[in-house]
Design an enzyme around this catalytic site. Sequence first.
Site, PDB file in Angstrom:
ATOM      1  N   GLY A   8     112.771  61.762  94.519  1.00  0.00           N
ATOM      2  CA  GLY A   8     112.328  62.609  95.614  1.00  0.00           C
ATOM      3  C   GLY A   8     113.344  63.256  96.525  1.00  0.00           C
ATOM      4  N   THR A   9     113.631  62.604  97.634  1.00  0.00           N
ATOM      5  CA  THR A   9     114.505  63.174  98.654  1.00  0.00           C
ATOM      6  C   THR A   9     115.910  63.375  98.119  1.00  0.00           C
ATOM      7  OG1 THR A   9     113.193  62.006 100.303  1.00  0.00           O
ATOM      8  CG2 THR A   9     115.274  62.925 101.045  1.00  0.00           C
TER       9      THR A   9
ATOM     10  N   ASP B 190     111.418  55.666  90.783  1.00  0.00           N
ATOM     11  CA  ASP B 190     112.239  54.707  90.030  1.00  0.00           C
ATOM     12  C   ASP B 190     111.607  54.411  88.676  1.00  0.00           C
ATOM     13  OD1 ASP B 190     114.045  54.483  92.176  1.00  0.00           O
ATOM     14  OD2 ASP B 190     112.943  52.809  93.053  1.00  0.00           O
TER      15      ASP B 190
ATOM     16  N   ASP C 140     122.553  50.881  98.449  1.00  0.00           N
ATOM     17  CA  ASP C 140     122.922  50.385  99.782  1.00  0.00           C
ATOM     18  C   ASP C 140     122.729  48.870  99.781  1.00  0.00           C
ATOM     19  OD1 ASP C 140     123.275  49.712 102.420  1.00  0.00           O
ATOM     20  OD2 ASP C 140     121.479  50.727 103.130  1.00  0.00           O
TER      21      ASP C 140
END
Length: 144
Positions: free
Chosen positions: A38-39, A64, A84
């Site tokens: 998406g983003t 995913d 992250d």
Amino acid sequence: MTRKRIALVAHDARKADLIAWIGANIRLLDGHLYWATGTTGQKVRSAHPQLEVTPLKSGPLGGDQQIGAMIAEGRIDLLVFFVDPMTAQPHDVDVKALTRLATLYNIPMACNEATADMVVSSPLFAGGYTPRAADFNGYETRQV
């Protein structure tokens, strides 16, 4: 040049790092095909419009799994997933499933900039390297 089919994923805190990494390696990355969650896909397309990026669903909304399915179908050659490690992810099970599939199907996976640099700077990236195909015959023919 052999066009690679590359999946791009980045956790929110690492999206800017992925965009910067692409910019620093644009000469090596130009001409390949991309799918991105998406983003991440929107940001990559905006920052690097010359890349052919197909956006998928947001990671927590199934992106995913879409990439995982593409890996299982043999439609992805490289997974670049800037993770992250300092932030808990609400969809951590999806992340683990995606990295498991990349490992299972023996495709290169870069989870940080250093590994991504090593992959795209390798002569194998520009060449026609094909990883050894995963062999599931033993698993598929096991007695249950």
